[in-house]
Design an enzyme around this catalytic site. Structure first.
Site, mmCIF file in Angstrom:
data_model
loop_
_atom_site.group_PDB
_atom_site.id
_atom_site.type_symbol
_atom_site.label_atom_id
_atom_site.label_comp_id
_atom_site.label_asym_id
_atom_site.label_seq_id
_atom_site.Cartn_x
_atom_site.Cartn_y
_atom_site.Cartn_z
ATOM 1 N N GLU A 218 -3.555 7.321 -3.983
ATOM 2 C CA GLU A 218 -3.382 6.035 -3.321
ATOM 3 C C GLU A 218 -3.161 4.930 -4.344
ATOM 4 O O GLU A 218 -3.818 4.917 -5.386
ATOM 5 C CB GLU A 218 -4.659 5.749 -2.531
ATOM 6 C CG GLU A 218 -4.510 4.800 -1.389
ATOM 7 C CD GLU A 218 -5.837 4.648 -0.637
ATOM 8 O OE1 GLU A 218 -6.004 5.321 0.393
ATOM 9 O OE2 GLU A 218 -6.682 3.869 -1.089
ATOM 10 N N TYR B 63 0.854 -1.188 0.000
ATOM 11 C CA TYR B 63 0.000 0.000 0.000
ATOM 12 C C TYR B 63 0.889 1.237 0.000
ATOM 13 O O TYR B 63 1.861 1.308 0.757
ATOM 14 C CB TYR B 63 -0.899 0.020 1.248
ATOM 15 C CG TYR B 63 -1.627 1.334 1.412
ATOM 16 C CD1 TYR B 63 -2.905 1.518 0.891
ATOM 17 C CD2 TYR B 63 -1.013 2.414 2.051
ATOM 18 C CE1 TYR B 63 -3.558 2.735 0.994
ATOM 19 C CE2 TYR B 63 -1.656 3.645 2.165
ATOM 20 C CZ TYR B 63 -2.923 3.795 1.638
ATOM 21 O OH TYR B 63 -3.552 4.999 1.736
#
Ligand code: GDP
Ligand code: MN
Length: 384
Positions: free
Chosen positions: A188, A100
């Site tokens: 993101e 992530y």
């Protein structure tokens, strides 16, 4: 403005990030054609929601025919209340590791914050609860950006695969560049994938652009149309109104965000549930008032409306004229309780005398009147 995955990926590609070459399609036939020559593909639902994978909106297919069959199932399906109209077709990846990486614009620290976790792929909010120590957070000072030592430390602390550090660092630097270039509140990548072949790939993209900066990005206008998660929000934006659907049954209209928020509080405190937030802004003309009433009344749940106007620049008589115009042009099937104060309040109230609008002196009284008219909400307890 939240972007769809493929749009976010387009912006990332502009920075040179390793994004798979994908094709956007709206029919199974298009998906089949796109998949030809791609080998194994992944077909991904393009909706404004996370967790598409879990919901069945991300599927791998080995042949163009299979891709078409998969697309038949994904197109038209609902994910978190949103209907899938588009899919992204990309060459499938042999994902070995899922990381992530995100950068948020953190208002309280007045910094960008880079967040990394080796526990990617899954919901990062979940990781934040179950394994908060597995999320590395590094503040980025906008004056210095992304110095090399900081990114090296970041990927090391996150426990990212050593052999991929240089490629990962390059992606993080590009991610920061995208965030700055696009005036993003959030960028993101989840997952930031490492493939079995050792390639670093941006497998997903989530981008939220600061609405206040949209005037600097005319090139993003074409994304705007797809950025609303419901029809009413889209209509409001087109009309230049600030509308947020809240789901209760008392329609709220006011001039100025603070006044509207206060009205929401008072309504809640009186055991009622607001249907929406709607700010008609300062200096609202008659036409704007008509638009606002039309907007709020298009919500079938609305049983009564509170109109809270404090005249500053906005003149109360101007608003009153707008309200009378609205009453002439449309049927208003529910009671509308009006609090009208400030500049030209007497003129405004005189205009409304004898009309269907119920005039009160303050917002507490407005809420009480609405409660008398429609009763308290079944689950309204004033605590929310
Ligand atoms: P999300 O569930 O909405 O976040 O959608 P993602 O793009 O993140 O996809 C969900 C999951 O699909 C990923 O975490 C991967 O584990 C899995 N997946 C399997 N094969 C592929 C592939 O070839 N490409 C991508 N992007 N994801 C894949
Ligand atoms: Mn994802």
């Amino acid at each position: 403005m939240k972007l769809l995955e493929y749009q976010g990926k387009e912006l990332f590609r502009k920075q040179g990030m390793p994004v798979p070459r994908g094709v956007v399609a709206t029919t199974p036939q298009e998906v089949e054609a796109a998949a030809r020559g791609m080998g194994r593909v992944v077909v991904k639902a393009q909706v404004q929601a996370g967790g598409r994978g879990k919901a069945g909106g991300v599927k791998v297919a080995s042949t163009p025919e299979e891709a078409r069959a998969v697309a038949e199932r994904i197109l038209g399906m609902e994910i978190k209340g949103l209907t899938v109209h588009k899919v992204l077709v990309e060459p499938a990846l042999n994902i070995d590791k899922e990381y992530y990486a995100g950068i948020v614009n953190d208002r309280s620290s007045k910094r960008f914050v880079l967040m990394l976790s080796a526990m990617g792929g899954v919901d990062i909010e979940e990781v934040a609860v179950t394994n908060p120590e597995r999320i590395v957070k590094i503040p980025l000072d906008p004056a210095f950006g992304t110095p090399d030592y900081l990114l090296r430390e970041a990927v090391y602390d996150a426990g990212f695969d050593q052999a991929s550090h240089p490629a990962l660092i390059a992606v993080l630097r590009q991610l920061y560049a995208a965030s700055v270039a696009e005036d993003a509140l959030l960028v993101e990548i989840n997952p930031l994938a490492i493939t079995a072949e050792g390639q670093v790939v941006v497998a997903d993209a989530k981008v939220d652009i600061d609405d206040n900066a949209l005037y600097r990005h005319p090139e993003l206008a074409e994304y705007r149309e797809e950025s609303f998660d419901n029809e009413m929000d889209r209509q409001a934006a087109e009309q230049g109104l600030t509308y947020v659907h809240l789901g209760g049954n008392v329609g709220i209209i006011g001039n100025g965000a603070g006044l509207v928020m206060t009205t929401l509080d008072v309504v809640n405190a009186n055991g009622l549930k607001p249907a929406n937030f709607l700010d008609i802004g300062g200096g609202a003309q008659a036409a704007q008032v008509i638009k606002a009433l039309t907007m709020v009344l298009s919500d079938p749940e609305v049983k009564a409306v509170i109109f809270n106007i404090f005249g500053g620049i906005t003149r109360a008589d101007e608003v009153a004229r707008g309200m009378l115009g609205a009453a002439e042009q449309m049927t208003i099937p529910v009671p509308v309780v009006v609090r009208l104060s400030g500049t030209e309040q007497e003129a405004g109230r005189t205009l409304l005398e004898g009309s269907q609008y119920i005039i009160v002196d303050d917002v507490q009284e407005a809420a009480r009147r609405v409660r008398e008219l429609i009763g308290a909400s079944a689950n309204g307890n004033g605590a929310s």
